[in-house]
Enzyme design. Structure first.
Site, PDB file in Angstrom:
ATOM      1  NE  ARG B 237      28.802 -82.565 119.958  1.00  0.00           N
ATOM      2  CZ  ARG B 237      28.587 -83.362 120.842  1.00  0.00           C
ATOM      3  NH1 ARG B 237      29.733 -83.900 121.632  1.00  0.00           N
ATOM      4  NH2 ARG B 237      27.376 -83.235 121.654  1.00  0.00           N
ATOM      5  CG  HIS B 238      34.848 -75.698 117.305  1.00  0.00           C
ATOM      6  ND1 HIS B 238      35.582 -75.717 118.338  1.00  0.00           N
ATOM      7  CD2 HIS B 238      35.227 -74.846 116.465  1.00  0.00           C
ATOM      8  CE1 HIS B 238      36.699 -74.619 118.117  1.00  0.00           C
ATOM      9  NE2 HIS B 238      36.144 -74.083 116.817  1.00  0.00           N
ATOM     10  CB  SER B 239      38.203 -78.795 114.999  1.00  0.00           C
ATOM     11  OG  SER B 239      37.869 -79.129 113.562  1.00  0.00           O
ATOM     12  CG  LEU B 241      35.259 -81.313 120.999  1.00  0.00           C
ATOM     13  CD1 LEU B 241      35.728 -82.308 122.107  1.00  0.00           C
ATOM     14  CD2 LEU B 241      34.055 -81.362 120.306  1.00  0.00           C
TER      15      LEU B 241
END
Lengths: 407, 407
Positions: B237-239, B241
């Site tokens: 996931r995107h760092s 979030l």
């Protein structure tokens, strides 16, 4: 070289006198030009009148702009609308007296705007035009959409990362964006060096996917040896599963990486662990022997490590020259006394972020003057300086450009 | 510039005329000089009489030397024992007519041998001396032992990598070694460019740990926002979030990375998934809204993806301009038609490995002549050429040097 050379000539900075027109956005392009600015180049960051995507992250929260503030330090900020005829004319005037144009748009964007390499090369035959894309400027996959995550997937990096029992996982940091950025920097400086001999500009190019390929070295060896098997993810173990101990072990307060590279490391690790009884035991006397009982060897080191803190393990192994390092959290890294001592990291009083740690360039040129951190200005802060003072556009014309959305 | 310049002057290669004395070993140093050789420099790889560690891996298996053969292409091979007086004298004679010395030994090794920067700078004031180490040439951690794995631990890279429910894990590829190598290349070329203006050599330096710091950009933003919390590992996931969908999804035959960066991507992904019914639904109309129900959004994409192959997902998303990429195994990457089409990868008939794929330089200088793959020779293959033809050592003296273990 740009006319700015004369005034910069005596500066003790390696890229003094180099002028860069910087269309970099997000991480990749801006990292390349950050390194140029820190080496003494004049970097003019050109953004659309709405700002580049990273600048807009101010809308999310202050923290979200830390990367923007970090990677755009020591640059001048101008706005420019390349969709207008007047905007393209301004760009060409800058290009006629610049050394480098750098961009990391998708392939073809600058060409469609009428300011691609062939056009600008005509304007200034000594210009270095630098492009970074995900897959490159040609080839069947040229137009595949590229982000750090998708290139980690397509390049093989993800397949090699993670524990064998879990799905593939990305490297957490934006490694691919930055591999692209530093290769782009390298390409530009290479072409600038060549130009001192030839007088000629070049189109230089980086494809993010291609910068990852060499890093697969160990896996490429395994692939050659085993043939077309699926890539083995080995977690924190050696990619070829041929060295042991080579792993990350749980300490009482976190994790520690320990590796034995040569046999002396293993002998000394036995001493550190108080297992001199195993010295001379043929079951453990070579990497091959230990790799054959990797689970057992890892358990032995793990049982020992679990009783101690990261610091205790590190000190004990360092004393006997066994390579190890604590797995550190980002908050520890930011305050790392060593990197602060070396001047790689420094606390700065930032106009928008307050007290914050900012990095210098990892390219250290001993004896050169340091370029101290200066935060980038607000969007278009140097419009007057660049378009007015440098290009000689009158205040009235500048005001008109502003009204018309050219700048 | 070395005297070789004259003969290379007309060559259409950016680093033609540059002579490099290369003590690089394993991955980091050799990658830097690989890039130099591919740009047209003359790279003389200097090894101890037993060969550098990577060459010795021949003893393990053929595959284990693939990285050595890949990273040492287009270099000349000589042996040299720096622990002998005669060996040091040979080095100084080479240095007096070379442009660059590059090494990635531990800090202080060359100084203890009596051939560190101060000594060689005296021999040739125009020499660029390039050093790559784990932590740098000074500072409190200078002598910590460094390998790719330990720097992944100490730099923060490992803390950011992996799934939140699992321990930290390294990036599988040797990313840190290669980040060091490309920064070292960049430092050398920067100093060569500066030298065209000043005529002076430089000590240039890279610390592997420092090259990682900028790649933490997203996590540094999160760290600024949240303060000194432990680093959150976010898997794929995107760092931060803050974006969704942004993940790797299971297909029927592997995994696919899919990201929505702008709202148009999400609208189009709904079309691709046959979920037009959700268009206009405020529960999903922004990244913030979707991030608030990230598990649900990820499940929706996952349920759709599970029914399709990687190729089907890729084609469907590409058609509507939603960024995606298959997670590819290393064996797929090696045969990638796109990179072969672009000439980044090519099949070569290798004297020791047979048919094997070898990479070119990711630094692409359009219009420059290509340096085709030539395998490095056996250990010391160019001893006669370099010591005899170039330095003028007589055959008798060479034979004596061989007997005495000087070369």
């Amino acid at each position: 070289m740009a006319s700015a050379q004369t005034s910069h000539e005596l500066e003790n900075k390696p890229l003094a006198g180099i002028r860069v027109i910087d269309f970099g956005q997000i991480y990749q392009g801006p990292y390349a030009t950050f390194l140029m600015a820190k080496a003494g180049a004049e970097v003019i960051k050109v953004e659309p009148v709405t700002g580049e995507p990273s600048r807009q992250r101010r809308m999310v929260n202050k923290g979200a702009t830390v990367p923007f503030e970090m990677l755009n330090a020591n640059k001048k900020s101008v706005t420019l609308n390349l969709k207008s005829e007047a905007g393209r004319a301004l760009l060409k005037r800058m290009i006629s007296d610049a050394d480098v144009l750098l961009e990391n748009f998708a392939p073809g964007v600058m060409d469609r705007l009428g300011v691609g390499w062939p056009v600008l090369h005509e304007v200034n035959p000594a210009l270095i035009y630098a492009s970074a894309t995900g897959y490159g400027l040609d080839g069947p996959d040229r137009d595949n959409l590229a982000m750090d995550l998708t290139i980690q997937a397509s390049s093989g990096m993800m397949a090699c990362t993670g524990f064998p029992e879990n799905p593939p996982v990305k490297a957490g940091p934006a490694v691919v964006d930055f591999m692209g950025g530093i290769h782009l920097y390298a390409a530009v400086v290479t072409a600038l060096l060549e130009r001192t001999r030839t007088g000629k500009g070049r189109l230089v190019e980086i494809a993010m996917q291609e910068t990852v390929y060499p890093t697969l070295a160990s896996s490429l060896g395994l692939q050659y040896e085993l043939g077309d098997t699926e890539t083995l993810r080995t977690g924190n173990r050696h990619s070829g599963l041929s060295l042991a101990p080579y792993n990350v072990y749980r300490a009482s307060d976190g994790y520690v990486a320990i590796i034995c590279v040569v046999e002396g490391h293993w002998q000394n690790l036995l001493t550190v662990m108080g297992r001199e009884d195993l010295k001379g035991n043929p079951c453990y006397e070579s990497h091959a022997a230990r790799a054959a009982r990797m689970d057992e060897v890892d358990s032995m080191v793990q049982d020992w490590a679990a009783q101690l803190t990261r610091a205790e393990i590190f000190e004990a192994t360092k004393a006997l020259k066994v390579p190890s390092a604590a797995v550190r959290e980002v908050c520890e890294v930011v305050k790392d006394p060593h990197m602060h001592n070396r001047g790689m990291l420094e606390w700065v009083e930032h106009p928008r972020l307050g007290q914050v740690v900012m990095p210098n360039s990892p390219i250290r040129i001993h004896g050169a003057d340091k370029v101290p951190y200066v935060a980038i200005g607000d969007l278009g802060a140097q419009n007057e300086e660049i378009y007015g003072d440098w290009l000689g556009i009158s205040p009235d014309d500048l005001a008109a450009y502003r009204r018309e959305g050219v700048i």
